[in-house]
Design a protein around this motif. Structure first.
Motif: not given
Length: 397
Positions: A231, A249-250, A253, A259-261, A298, A336-339
């Motif tokens: 990442y 957190t990463l 995934h 992955i785009y968080i 991000y 797209h991961i919305d955290d």
């Protein structure tokens, strides 16, 4: 010539062929012999030529046949490649793309007269090591006090930072380019600060507020060339980050593609000139932007960072760098991961969540697009919302 007949007187006999005709016959025979002899040589040479031509054609046919067989076998081999082998091929292709991008960057640096940084020179050896994440802290020439506040709180220093890199595979660097006057007083000040702390990633980029999209693109392209990580994270220097919580957190995934968080948003497009965040190309979007991660912090996975590196010369830049990043992914198959833990508020918001066992990844004030008066308040936020000094070494990732 004479012939004797029995019982008759001898008399000269008549010449069967005259001398003149004999000469012509001899000449004719000679010419005929030469003619037929020459014909036989021609036929022989022709036959030999046919034989040679046939041999050449045979060789050609043999080569064609061998190529066809080889191609056929290769096709069969491709059909027999398993899914695991496809993964190996993808990894090899990705490595080649990284090497190509690094070579292009070095070549462009030479052409532009910008010296290749020590980070890039060491990139070959570093790429052999697999890291977990690279955290790039976006900073400016005028942000020395902000950097010091980050160093005093959530960014490990000295031996602790080196240990973090070696044991946990986490790279943390302040990210900055150079001034319009290369080698000027601003650049020398950064060089002196880097000599003291050793925590900068210098970019081949001219610093400027309206150049943030270009800086973001250059950061990801440079980072993916230097460090082989899962990442790559971009964070502003007035945001508080809990590094261990970010890593945990990463890791949830990991092994997922593209992955785009971040904290996904879709704000209004500001078309009026003179206002902050004005978008000159507002007519492309309508009234609202598409969903994209807010720019305070991000993270993207390696395949997306590699995509940026390979296509950086054709990726369009908008005024707002978070919009630019979202635009680069809008046509791709990206998750797209919305955290919302990446956009907690400052105390008491992050403090309440930490007490409830839901530690925040990042904290800042929306009203200031960062921690308001971050130089004075960063220690306060860290004290109330930090994950603890030992969290990094206890975290499993």
């Amino acid at each position: 010539m004479y012939f004797k007949n029995r019982g008759a007187t001898e008399r000269p006999s008549r010449s069967v062929v005259s001398k003149k005709w004999s000469l012509f016959l001899c000449l004719g025979s000679f010419c005929a012999g030469m003619f037929f002899t020459n014909r036989m040589w021609i036929v022989s040479e022709t036959k030999e030529g046919i034989t040679r031509t046939t041999t050449v054609e045979a060789e050609r046919l043999k080569l064609i046949s061998e190529n066809c067989i080889t191609k056929f076998l290769q096709q069969q081999d491709v059909k027999l490649v398993s899914k695991d082998n496809f993964g190996i091929l993808d990894k090899t292709i990705s490595n080649l793309e990284i090497e190509l991008a690094e070579a292009k960057a070095a070549h462009e640096s030479i052409l532009s007269g910008v010296p290749i940084s020590e980070e890039i020179e060491k990139g070959e050896s570093r790429r052999r090591r697999k890291y977990f994440m690279v955290v790039g802290i976006n900073t400016a020439f005028s942000s020395r006090k902000r950097r010091d506040s980050v160093r005093a709180t959530w960014m490990p220093q000295g031996e602790k930072r080196r240990k973090l890199e070696e044991e946990k595979g986490i790279i943390i660097r302040f990210v900055i380019g150079h001034s319009a006057t290369l080698g000027g007083i601003l650049d020398k000040a950064i060089e002196a600060e880097d000599k003291k702390h050793g925590d900068f990633l210098r970019l081949d980029h001219i610093e400027g507020y309206l150049e943030l999209s270009s800086k973001t693109k250059t950061y990801f392209a440079t980072a993916v060339n230097l460090w082989d990580a899962e990442y790559y994270i971009k964070v502003d220097d007035d945001v508080h980050v809990n590094i261990a919580t970010l890593a945990e957190t990463l890791v949830r995934h990991s092994k997922k593609p593209r992955i785009y968080i971040g904290c996904m948003k879709s704000g209004p497009v500001l078309s009026r000139k003179g206002v902050r965040y004005h978008e000159p190309e507002y007519w492309k979007f309508g009234d609202k932007y598409f969903r994209h991660a807010t720019g305070q912090i991000y993270a993207i996975s390696k395949d997306l960072a590699t995509y940026i590196s390979a296509n950086q010369h054709v990726l369009h830049k908008y005024t707002n760098e978070d919009v630019s990043l979202g635009a680069w992914f809008i046509g791709l198959d990206v998750q797209h991961i919305d955290d919302r833990r990446l956009c907690c508020g400052t105390p008491p918001d992050c403090e309440w969540k930490a007490q409830a066992g839901n530690v925040c990844v990042a904290s800042f004030d929306w009203t200031c697009s960062g921690i308001c008066r971050s130089v004075d308040r960063m220690k306060e936020v860290h004290r109330h919302c930090g994950e603890g000094e030992n969290a990094l070494w206890k975290a499993a990732f």
